[in-house]
Scaffold this motif. Structure first.
Motif, PDB file in Angstrom:
ATOM      1  N   GLU A   1       5.255   0.093   3.187  1.00  0.00           N
ATOM      2  CA  GLU A   1       5.237   1.277   2.055  1.00  0.00           C
ATOM      3  C   GLU A   1       6.463   1.079   1.424  1.00  0.00           C
ATOM      4  O   GLU A   1       6.425   1.249   0.161  1.00  0.00           O
ATOM      5  CB  GLU A   1       5.169   2.449   2.978  1.00  0.00           C
TER       6      GLU A   1
ATOM      7  N   THR B   1      -1.889   5.504  -1.818  1.00  0.00           N
ATOM      8  CA  THR B   1      -1.641   4.096  -1.058  1.00  0.00           C
ATOM      9  C   THR B   1      -1.085   2.980  -2.012  1.00  0.00           C
ATOM     10  O   THR B   1      -1.113   1.826  -1.576  1.00  0.00           O
ATOM     11  CB  THR B   1      -2.585   3.575  -0.042  1.00  0.00           C
TER      12      THR B   1
ATOM     13  N   LYS C   1      -3.588   5.930   8.077  1.00  0.00           N
ATOM     14  CA  LYS C   1      -2.191   5.780   8.434  1.00  0.00           C
ATOM     15  C   LYS C   1      -2.204   5.255   9.893  1.00  0.00           C
ATOM     16  O   LYS C   1      -2.551   6.040  10.720  1.00  0.00           O
ATOM     17  CB  LYS C   1      -1.421   7.117   8.205  1.00  0.00           C
TER      18      LYS C   1
END
Lengths: 354, 106
Positions: A318, A286, A308
């Protein structure tokens, strides 16, 4: 600013090898926004998508459906969101390669990635961004027992070569444009043609429906209302199909079958690229959203990490973090300065607003 | 709360309680009813939440819309009593509704 229309660019593949900084797989909202975030960091992108249009699920599944959880857009349809993203990424002049699927990925000796599409286009990229959502859209396979055995020889989900259907007894199943268009195109060359649909109403374009009905009226083809329930043949060669109609059961002799039941999403060739997978998703960290292979990133619905959420807004975040990590690979010697689009002259220049 | 019963191909019955205003698909997903896939998440854009409405409930549930009818073209073994469960809005008058889950969604 680029003056090429990104929607048209890339339509004519020359077959020549294309070298790029980033190759983005998937032109859904996350793939499109990745063009933007990478672009701000001077990373050029090529984008490949299996659909013949950009927008991914937003364009294919729910172009008219309102989305309510895009920050600062209280309501936006899938198509509008796609259009706005295309507007936003215009300054970065991405090239789109639509209607193609990346089938193979390998590593070059210099550390870059070589990717090949199903149409033979080859890319060499410094980084790969998998933004493939639920996977690639592939034709739905009717759940008829043993259908796999006939695929490629008698059962086809698209027409690649018309001559494969010449002088054959063709059965086309479905009621949309694909079914109707191929009915009209193949009828002149087929030995016989039957269109099978579950009801006497068609989703396809009215003028195609009229043409089809005229062919039926003249005896040039047959329209059958019912549903296929079983396939019969041997050694991959189809001989007949059992069809359930209102009147009962009927056997339709055929040597070729074209079922058109829409699209579904399948992970596809991504599974063969040596990446770690978990339940058809690609685990990433992450911090960089990098996969188990350095230089290959995964963003949006296709990745997995603790906590998520499959939301478009997560994919946007992201994309931003992935781009920072991609910069270190594309420009290993350049120091990355964190800047805001509100105040940075250099970012504004890239955006073409200064 | 409204009671909805899902009947599997093998006769297994599963009764779930659902809030009026939700869809039958959402009620099924909340309780993990097998065989309701809802690939598109309720956008009437696939056909993987296909159900058969039991005869005594067909009138109360009503017929599919034109868009739903189009999407039913993508379902397997479509019958007169076929509906996409994401398009059935739950209300008090559907208390006791029984639907069958098809043997296959695709």
């Amino acid at each position: 600013m680029s003056d090429t229309n990104p929607l048209q660019a890339g339509d004519d593949e020359t077959g020549a090898l294309i070298e790029t900084d980033a190759l983005i797989i998937g032109a859904g909202p996350c793939g499109l926004f990745a063009v933007f975030e990478l672009g701000l960091l001077d990373i050029k992108s090529h984008v490949v998508d299996i659909l013949d249009k950009v927008g991914g699920q937003c364009a294919e599944l729910y172009p008219e459906k309102p989305i309510y959880d895009i920050p600062a857009l209280p309501v936006v349809t899938g198509q509008e969101l796609t259009d706005r993203l295309m507007e936003q990424i215009k300054p970065f002049g991405p090239t789109f390669h639509l209607g193609q699927r990346i089938d193979a990925l390998s590593r070059e000796t210099d550390g870059r990635f070589r990717l090949t599409t199903d149409r033979g286009q080859v890319f060499v990229a410094k980084v790969v961004v998998i933004a493939a959502g639920g996977g690639s859209f592939t034709p739905k396979r009717p759940p008829l027992e043993g259908i796999e055995a006939y695929e490629g020889a008698s059962v086809f989900y698209s027409v690649r070569r018309m001559k494969d259907f010449a002088d054959q007894d063709v059965l086309i199943v479905g009621g949309g444009d694909s079914a109707l268009d191929w009915t009209l195109n193949l009828q002149p060359i087929a030995r016989s043609l039957t269109l099978l649909h579950r009801r006497d109403d068609f989703r396809g374009a009215p003028h195609s429906v009229d043409k089809m009905r005229a062919l039926v009226a003249s005896g040039a083809m047959r329209l059958l209302i019912g549903q296929a329930t079983a396939l019969h043949g041997a050694d991959g060669r189809l001989e007949r199909v059992t069809v359930k109609t209102k009147e009962g059961e009927e056997q339709v002799a055929c040597t070729r079958m074209l079922p058109f039941f829409g699209l579904t999403m399948k992970l596809g060739p991504v599974a063969d690229w040596g990446l770690n997978l978990e339940e058809n998703l690609i685990p990433v960290d992450t911090e960089k959203f990098e996969t188990s292979v350095p230089g290959i990133f995964a963003i949006g619905d296709i990745n997995a990490y603790p906590g998520k959420l499959k939301l478009i807004l997560s994919g946007f975040h992201e994309a931003a973090l992935m781009s920072q990590a991609a910069h270190r690979i594309v420009y290993p010697d350049k120091k990355l300065l964190f800047q805001y689009t509100t105040s940075s002259s250099s970012l504004q220049k890239k955006l073409g607003v200064r | 709360m409204v009671k909805i019963t899902f009947v599997q191909e093998d006769g297994t019955r599963q009764e779930v309680e659902a809030q009026p205003g939700l869809t039958v698909m959402e009620a099924a997903k909340t309780e993990d009813v097998p065989g309701i896939e809802a690939e598109c998440g309720g956008a009437c854009a696939c056909a993987t939440c296909h159900v058969y409405v039991e005869p005594e409930w067909r009138e109360a549930v009503g017929p599919p819309s034109e868009m739903e009818e189009d999407m039913l073209d993508f379902a397997f073994d479509v019958r007169e009593e076929s509906r996409l469960s994401c398009q059935i809005r739950i209300s008090e008058k559907l208390d006791g509704l029984v639907v069958k889950v098809p043997s296959k969604q695709f």
